[in-house]
Design a protein around this motif. Structure first.
Motif, PDB file in Angstrom:
ATOM      1  N   UNK A 102       0.660  -1.268  -0.130  1.00 32.42           N
ATOM      2  CA  UNK A 102      -0.034  -0.079  -0.096  1.00 32.42           C
ATOM      3  C   UNK A 102       1.014   1.059  -0.170  1.00 32.42           C
ATOM      4  N   UNK A 103       1.244   2.056  -1.151  1.00 30.87           N
ATOM      5  CA  UNK A 103       1.998   2.889  -1.375  1.00 30.87           C
ATOM      6  C   UNK A 103       1.133   4.235  -1.475  1.00 30.87           C
ATOM      7  N   UNK A 142      -3.376   4.615  -1.425  1.00 33.73           N
ATOM      8  CA  UNK A 142      -3.836   5.575  -0.219  1.00 33.73           C
ATOM      9  C   UNK A 142      -3.262   7.054  -0.459  1.00 33.73           C
ATOM     10  N   UNK A 143      -4.259   8.044  -0.027  1.00 41.66           N
ATOM     11  CA  UNK A 143      -3.884   9.356  -0.135  1.00 41.66           C
ATOM     12  C   UNK A 143      -4.550  10.420   0.674  1.00 41.66           C
ATOM     13  N   UNK A 152      -8.089   8.746   2.027  1.00 41.02           N
ATOM     14  CA  UNK A 152      -8.770   8.033   1.223  1.00 41.02           C
ATOM     15  C   UNK A 152      -7.901   6.765   0.972  1.00 41.02           C
ATOM     16  N   UNK A 153      -8.641   5.528   0.739  1.00 43.78           N
ATOM     17  CA  UNK A 153      -8.092   4.596   0.092  1.00 43.78           C
ATOM     18  C   UNK A 153      -8.953   3.711  -0.620  1.00 43.78           C
ATOM     19  N   UNK A 154      -8.860   3.548  -1.948  1.00 44.00           N
ATOM     20  CA  UNK A 154      -9.868   2.809  -2.672  1.00 44.00           C
ATOM     21  C   UNK A 154     -10.971   3.707  -2.694  1.00 44.00           C
ATOM     22  N   UNK A 159      -0.281   7.459   7.247  1.00 46.82           N
ATOM     23  CA  UNK A 159       0.406   6.017   7.271  1.00 46.82           C
ATOM     24  C   UNK A 159      -0.285   5.369   8.377  1.00 46.82           C
ATOM     25  N   UNK A 160      -0.479   5.914   9.509  1.00 41.07           N
ATOM     26  CA  UNK A 160      -1.033   4.991  10.604  1.00 41.07           C
ATOM     27  C   UNK A 160      -2.415   4.517  10.273  1.00 41.07           C
ATOM     28  N   UNK A 161      -3.388   5.473   9.590  1.00 42.73           N
ATOM     29  CA  UNK A 161      -4.467   4.894   9.492  1.00 42.73           C
ATOM     30  C   UNK A 161      -4.704   3.829   8.467  1.00 42.73           C
ATOM     31  N   UNK A 162      -3.566   4.017   7.157  1.00 43.76           N
ATOM     32  CA  UNK A 162      -3.515   2.981   6.446  1.00 43.76           C
ATOM     33  C   UNK A 162      -3.343   1.434   7.001  1.00 43.76           C
TER      34      UNK A 162
END
Length: 424
Positions: free
Chosen positions: A222-223, A228-229, A240-242, A261-264
């Motif tokens: 997951x980059x 994710x952004x 947001x991710x996907x 990054x923590x949320x991802x």
């Protein structure tokens, strides 16, 4: 330092001195010896909790762990965090539910590991890591957040069977151990990735070795900016991710990139976390020595930034928060850091400098720092002396910044706490 094994009742400082004296080198990368000792325990120390997240990176490891910790605690999990180095006391390195542990628990853990290792020689960090894993198992935590000490692939923490791997950032640092090739550094950090498990990379435009290693071993990458952004809009931010979005989140006290990054990492962890847990955790997350404000009039700020990458972030924060204010900067560094470039970055704040010597085998002297600055820059023998001088000269509307090393910040923080305890 003593080389005689302490008693189970010996004070913690005696144990710490002993453990730092028994191995031939302070840093000894490699997993064979520590894996052998970890597997002697019953059960093995290699899986210290039902869920383990390991966090590597040049900068931002502590902040990322602190944000995940705050969110998980709000969600009701029992959380263990292992981090290094410490600012004031060794006990800071192991937190359970946000609290440090008593000396007696650390001593008992050291005594256990010392017996377990037998004739196998281990470095201080290796013993500290095993002791922390033992404490997490003993205390039956639900989730362990492990901060990598150095690199990743050969770091002691990489013996652990973890569920999620995280790289917070990638930059050149620890040149003596990891070299100055960013592709090699990327490969070393990606060495924590696990086959078939999620791997998070928070470094934009990461070196190709990161994705290549994930592909080679079948880790799910997951980059940031791809899988994710995030973006900040005024006083809020969005993640947001996907097809999954979280909007209007509170901006944390710690770096936003690390929060994203923590949320991802938590998003792929299969842990039960609500949006409200995230909001509360972001508001509650704090970490000593990271844009830590001790007082106002003058504002006193501590930050452990010690390389160009972290210094750039610090400069941006200082310019945003203290634009137009006179800055008094106390700086002490280790000589194995990129001293010249780090100081060059900090010059952008146009500070009045107070250079301090640190002490120890890796310490740089104030004189070493001064060669990269103006010739009339004042030099001091200790961080506290430099800090006192900065405070004496600062006006109430000025800012005093303490920066450059955990040793610099730790010395000033301890001095400040002692002053408060004495009612000064």
């Amino acid at each position: 330092m003593s080389s005689q094994r302490p008693q189970a009742t010996s004070p913690l400082p005696v144990w710490l001195d002993y453990l730092q004296s028994i191995h031939s080198s302070a840093i000894d990368l490699g997993l064979d010896r520590i894996t052998e000792v970890a597997q002697r325990a019953n059960p093995s120390l290699i899986k210290p909790a039902p869920k383990v997240i390991t966090v590597a990176g040049t900068n931002g490891k502590g902040s990322t762990c602190a944000i995940m910790e705050a969110i998980l605690l709000d969600a009701g999990y029992k959380v263990g965090v292992y981090s290094s180095p410490h600012l004031i006391s060794y006990n800071e390195r192991v937190r359970i539910n946000g609290e440090e542990l008593a000396d007696t628990l650390h001593i008992a853990a050291f005594d256990y590991i010392e017996t377990l290792r037998g004739q196998t020689s281990l470095s201080f960090f290796e013993i500290a890591t095993l002791a922390a894993l033992h404490l997490f198992m003993q205390q039956s935590v639900d989730v362990v957040l492990l901060e990598v000490g150095l690199g990743g692939r050969l770091d002691a923490t990489n013996i652990v069977d973890h569920d999620v791997s995280v790289i917070t950032s990638l930059a050149v640092d620890h040149v003596d151990w990891l070299g100055d090739d960013i592709n090699v550094i990327g490969f070393e950090k990606a060495g924590i990735f696990r086959s078939g498990k999620p791997a998070i990379c928070g470094q934009p435009n990461a070196p190709m070795t990161v994705a290549a290693h994930a592909d080679d071993i079948g880790a799910t990458l997951y980059q940031v900016e791809y899988q994710y952004n995030y973006k900040q809009v005024d006083e809020l931010w969005h993640w947001q991710s996907g097809s999954f979005d979280m909007n209007d989140l509170p901006v944390p006290n710690l770096p936003l990139a690390n929060a994203a990054t923590a949320l991802m990492a938590l998003g792929v962890s299969e842990l039960d976390i609500t949006d409200m847990n995230v909001v509360n955790g972001l508001q509650n997350a704090r970490l000593a020595g990271r844009m830590q404000q001790l007082s106002s009039k003058p504002d006193v700020i501590l930050d452990v930034a010690h390389n160009p990458h972290s210094a750039e972030y610090l400069v941006k924060q200082v310019k945003q928060r203290f634009a137009g204010r006179k800055l008094h900067t106390v700086v002490g560094m280790l000589h194995d850091k990129d001293v010249e470039t780090t100081l060059e970055v900090l010059k952008a704040c146009d500070p009045k400098w107070y250079l301090t010597s640190l002490h120890g085998p890796r310490a740089a002297s104030a004189q070493e720092l001064s060669q990269y600055l103006e010739s009339d820059t004042p030099e001091f023998d200790s961080p506290v002396e430099a800090f006192e001088a900065a405070l004496a000269e600062a006006q109430s509307e000025d800012v005093v910044l303490v920066v450059g090393s955990f040793l610099t910040v730790g010395a000033v923080l301890e001095y400040w706490q002692t002053r408060r305890e004495n009612g000064e």
